[in-house]
Design a protein around this motif. Sequence first.
Motif, PDB file in Angstrom:
ATOM      1  N   TYR A  54      41.814  37.711  47.430  1.00 25.43           N
ATOM      2  CA  TYR A  54      42.642  38.564  47.022  1.00 25.43           C
ATOM      3  C   TYR A  54      42.080  40.145  46.794  1.00 25.43           C
ATOM      4  O   TYR A  54      40.707  40.206  47.178  1.00 25.43           O
ATOM      5  CB  TYR A  54      42.977  38.246  45.439  1.00 25.43           C
ATOM      6  N   GLN A  55      42.836  41.104  46.723  1.00 24.47           N
ATOM      7  CA  GLN A  55      42.516  42.525  46.891  1.00 24.47           C
ATOM      8  C   GLN A  55      41.499  42.786  45.389  1.00 24.47           C
ATOM      9  O   GLN A  55      42.058  42.656  44.351  1.00 24.47           O
ATOM     10  CB  GLN A  55      43.552  43.340  47.032  1.00 24.47           C
ATOM     11  N   LYS A  56      40.578  43.629  45.714  1.00 24.34           N
ATOM     12  CA  LYS A  56      39.946  44.032  44.375  1.00 24.34           C
ATOM     13  C   LYS A  56      40.539  45.439  43.809  1.00 24.34           C
ATOM     14  O   LYS A  56      40.310  45.683  42.770  1.00 24.34           O
ATOM     15  CB  LYS A  56      38.436  44.323  44.898  1.00 24.34           C
ATOM     16  N   HIS A  57      41.171  46.195  44.818  1.00 24.24           N
ATOM     17  CA  HIS A  57      41.824  47.352  44.377  1.00 24.24           C
ATOM     18  C   HIS A  57      43.423  47.207  44.630  1.00 24.24           C
ATOM     19  O   HIS A  57      43.821  46.908  45.887  1.00 24.24           O
ATOM     20  CB  HIS A  57      41.207  48.521  44.798  1.00 24.24           C
ATOM     21  N   ILE A  58      44.277  47.810  43.765  1.00 27.46           N
ATOM     22  CA  ILE A  58      45.693  47.808  44.049  1.00 27.46           C
ATOM     23  C   ILE A  58      45.982  49.154  43.701  1.00 27.46           C
ATOM     24  O   ILE A  58      45.771  49.782  42.607  1.00 27.46           O
ATOM     25  CB  ILE A  58      46.237  46.740  42.989  1.00 27.46           C
ATOM     26  N   ARG A  59      47.095  49.764  44.551  1.00 26.00           N
ATOM     27  CA  ARG A  59      47.762  50.963  44.109  1.00 26.00           C
ATOM     28  C   ARG A  59      48.815  50.810  43.098  1.00 26.00           C
ATOM     29  O   ARG A  59      49.456  49.601  43.097  1.00 26.00           O
ATOM     30  CB  ARG A  59      48.373  51.600  45.352  1.00 26.00           C
ATOM     31  N   GLY A 139      44.943  50.327  35.036  1.00 24.83           N
ATOM     32  CA  GLY A 139      43.592  49.563  34.449  1.00 24.83           C
ATOM     33  C   GLY A 139      43.636  48.422  35.188  1.00 24.83           C
ATOM     34  O   GLY A 139      43.408  48.291  36.428  1.00 24.83           O
ATOM     35  N   THR A 140      43.250  47.158  34.532  1.00 25.47           N
ATOM     36  CA  THR A 140      42.963  45.915  35.126  1.00 25.47           C
ATOM     37  C   THR A 140      44.070  44.963  35.361  1.00 25.47           C
ATOM     38  O   THR A 140      44.883  44.998  34.486  1.00 25.47           O
ATOM     39  CB  THR A 140      41.533  45.126  34.395  1.00 25.47           C
ATOM     40  N   TYR A 141      44.064  44.326  36.477  1.00 26.91           N
ATOM     41  CA  TYR A 141      45.419  43.488  36.747  1.00 26.91           C
ATOM     42  C   TYR A 141      44.497  42.202  36.877  1.00 26.91           C
ATOM     43  O   TYR A 141      43.816  41.962  37.596  1.00 26.91           O
ATOM     44  CB  TYR A 141      46.088  44.170  38.143  1.00 26.91           C
ATOM     45  N   THR A 142      44.834  41.272  36.177  1.00 31.85           N
ATOM     46  CA  THR A 142      44.489  39.752  35.809  1.00 31.85           C
ATOM     47  C   THR A 142      45.384  38.687  36.404  1.00 31.85           C
ATOM     48  O   THR A 142      46.106  38.718  35.330  1.00 31.85           O
ATOM     49  CB  THR A 142      43.533  39.644  34.512  1.00 31.85           C
ATOM     50  N   SER A 171      41.563  42.596  39.412  1.00 30.24           N
ATOM     51  CA  SER A 171      41.807  43.633  40.280  1.00 30.24           C
ATOM     52  C   SER A 171      41.657  44.752  39.326  1.00 30.24           C
ATOM     53  O   SER A 171      42.261  44.920  38.431  1.00 30.24           O
ATOM     54  CB  SER A 171      42.885  43.536  41.390  1.00 30.24           C
ATOM     55  N   LYS A 172      41.423  46.106  40.185  1.00 27.59           N
ATOM     56  CA  LYS A 172      41.500  47.319  39.474  1.00 27.59           C
ATOM     57  C   LYS A 172      42.830  48.276  39.925  1.00 27.59           C
ATOM     58  O   LYS A 172      42.917  48.185  41.113  1.00 27.59           O
ATOM     59  CB  LYS A 172      40.165  48.196  39.687  1.00 27.59           C
TER      60      LYS A 172
END
Length: 174
Positions: A54-59, A139-142, A171-172
């Motif tokens: 998975y991606q660690k950073h999301i727009r 913020g954080t997406y879990t 992810s942030k």
Amino acid sequence: MSHFATRLTAAAAAVVLGGALLAQSPAAAAATAPAVVAPAAATAAPQFKAVVYYQKHIRRGGYTTYKIKVTNKGYEGQAYALLAGSFPAGTRKIKVISKPRSITCGVEDRAFGCWIASLDNGDTTTMTVRAWLSPSKRGTYTAQFGVSYADSPDADVDELIDEMRFTKFKSKVV
């Protein structure tokens, strides 16, 4: 996992006997990190392993993709697996974008479940799930994923969900 999220996951798993799942682009796969989902302890030793990329950073307002590989690690004979996942508030849409034909998936609200019809010893199957975020999500997406297995196609889905241990993937949102 909250009671509400557990019920959503249970509902999605119940729909599993006729649904769909998502996939990840090669560009996104390069920016992903692998993680392992611990399987439920249906027997003395866990026999199934799920790895999540998975991606660690999301727009914000964008999407994230989860590539999930489920492997039968030593369970002799034909086995059936249930893969379930739930996503946090701020998720607009979930879609299974790639999966083998033998896998049946269902998506309901912010949860999904996939029934893997047959996985022999040493076999691996891969699925891709995409989740779109609302523009206001910060913020954080879990996301949470879990896998459970049975030796019969007539296994009780509710029991499999009760046995399932979910692993969180954070992810942030930037």
